[in-house]
Design an enzyme around this catalytic site. Structure first.
Site: not given
Length: 246
Positions: A172, A201, A219
C-alpha cells in the site's frame, strides 16, 4: 456503517487488505471478514519480480534510450545482476511467500520480517526491520496497510537500505513516506525504487515522476483478466459460505 447494519453477518472485500475495514468492530459484533488475497497473490508476486528486474536493469530507461536514438551514439549504462543478490521481504503472507519462491528461482538470497516468525518458512527471519534493510539489496514491501504500518518506511529505514539498495512496493502507498523516498533517491541515499502503489493515487510525488531511477506502475498488481475473475468468484464464495446459501 457496521453499527448501522444490525443484521450484518459478513464483509467480503474484493482485494488483499483489511485496511479499509474496521476489523475490530466487525469481530466485536461477530461479523466474518474475508478478502481475496489468495486469488491475487501470484499476479502481484509476478509484478514485484517484474519491478525488481526492470529497476535493477533500468529497462524503462533502456527502452527510451533505443527509441530516442541514444544507442547510435553511445552505450547504455550498466545495470545490476539479480543472481546472488539479497532480498528482504516485509510481510510473509500469501503474496510475500509467492515472491520468495520466485526470487529463489533467480538465485536471490531471501530473508523476511513479519509480526512474528512464520512456522515452517525456509527463509531467514529478521526480528528488526532496520536490520533486514541493512542486509538487503532489494527491500520488497507486501505487508498490510493501515495504522500499524503507516509510513513504516521512512528516512531511517531508507538510510539502512543504503546506496546500493532498491525499494519495491506492491503493498500500500501508505506504508512508505513518499517525500522521504523521493529525497533519498534524489540525493543517492538509495539506488532506486519500483512502485506499483502510492500515498495519493493517482498522483505520485512529483520528484518520483522526474527520476529515471524509479519505475512506476499504475497499481496493476492484480490487473489481469484471469485474476480479476478469480477475485470476483472468491468474493462471492466467501459470501455464500458465511450466509450458508446453497
Amino acid at each position: 456503517m457496521i453499527q448501522a447494519l444490525p443484521g450484518l453477518r459478513v464483509i467480503s472485500c474484493l482485494g488483499a487488505g483489511f485496511d479499509g475495514i474496521d476489523v475490530s468492530a466487525a469481530r466485536a459484533r461477530g461479523v466474518e471478514v474475508a478478502t481475496t488475497s489468495c486469488a491475487l497473490a501470484a499476479d502481484v508476486a509476478d509484478v514485484a519480480m517484474g519491478l525488481i528486474i526492470a529497476t535493477a536493469r533500468a529497462f524503462v530507461g533502456a527502452d527510451r534510450f533505443v527509441r530516442e536514438g541514444g544507442w547510435a551514439r553511445e552505450r547504455y549504462p550498466l545495470g545490476r545482476s539479480l543472481g546472488g543478490a539479497s532480498m528482504g521481504i516485509v510481510g510473509l503472507g500469501n503474496i510475500g511467500s509467492a515472491i520468495a519462491r520466485r526470487a529463489s528461482a533467480f538465485d536471490i538470497q531471501v530473508a523476511y520480517t513479519a509480526r512474528r516468525q512464520v512456522e515452517g518458512a525456509p527463509w531467514t527471519y529478521f526480528a528488526e526491520l532496520a536490520e533486514l534493510a541493512r542486509w538487503s539489496r532489494f527491500l520488497v514491501l507486501c505487508c498490510p496497510g493501515g495504522r500499524e504500518t503507516y509510513r513504516l518506511i521512512g528516512e531511517n529505514i531508507l538510510s539502512a537500505l543504503g546506496t546500493d539498495g532498491i525499494l519495491i512496493n506492491v503493498a500500500r502507498g501508505s506504508v512508505v513516506d513518499e517525500a522521504a523516498l523521493a529525497q533519498a533517491i534524489a540525493v543517492g541515499a538509495i539506488a532506486g525504487a519500483g512502485l506499483d502503489v502510492f500515498e495519493d493515487e493517482p498522483k505520485p510525488h512529483p520528484a518520483l515522476l522526474a527520476s529515471p531511477r524509479v519505475t512506476l506502475l499504475p497499481h496493476i498488481g492484480s490487473a489481469t483478466v484471469e485474476t480479476r475473475q478469480k477475485m470476483a468468484q472468491a468474493m462471492v464464495d466467501a459470501l455464500v459460505s458465511a450466509l450458508e446459501v446453497d
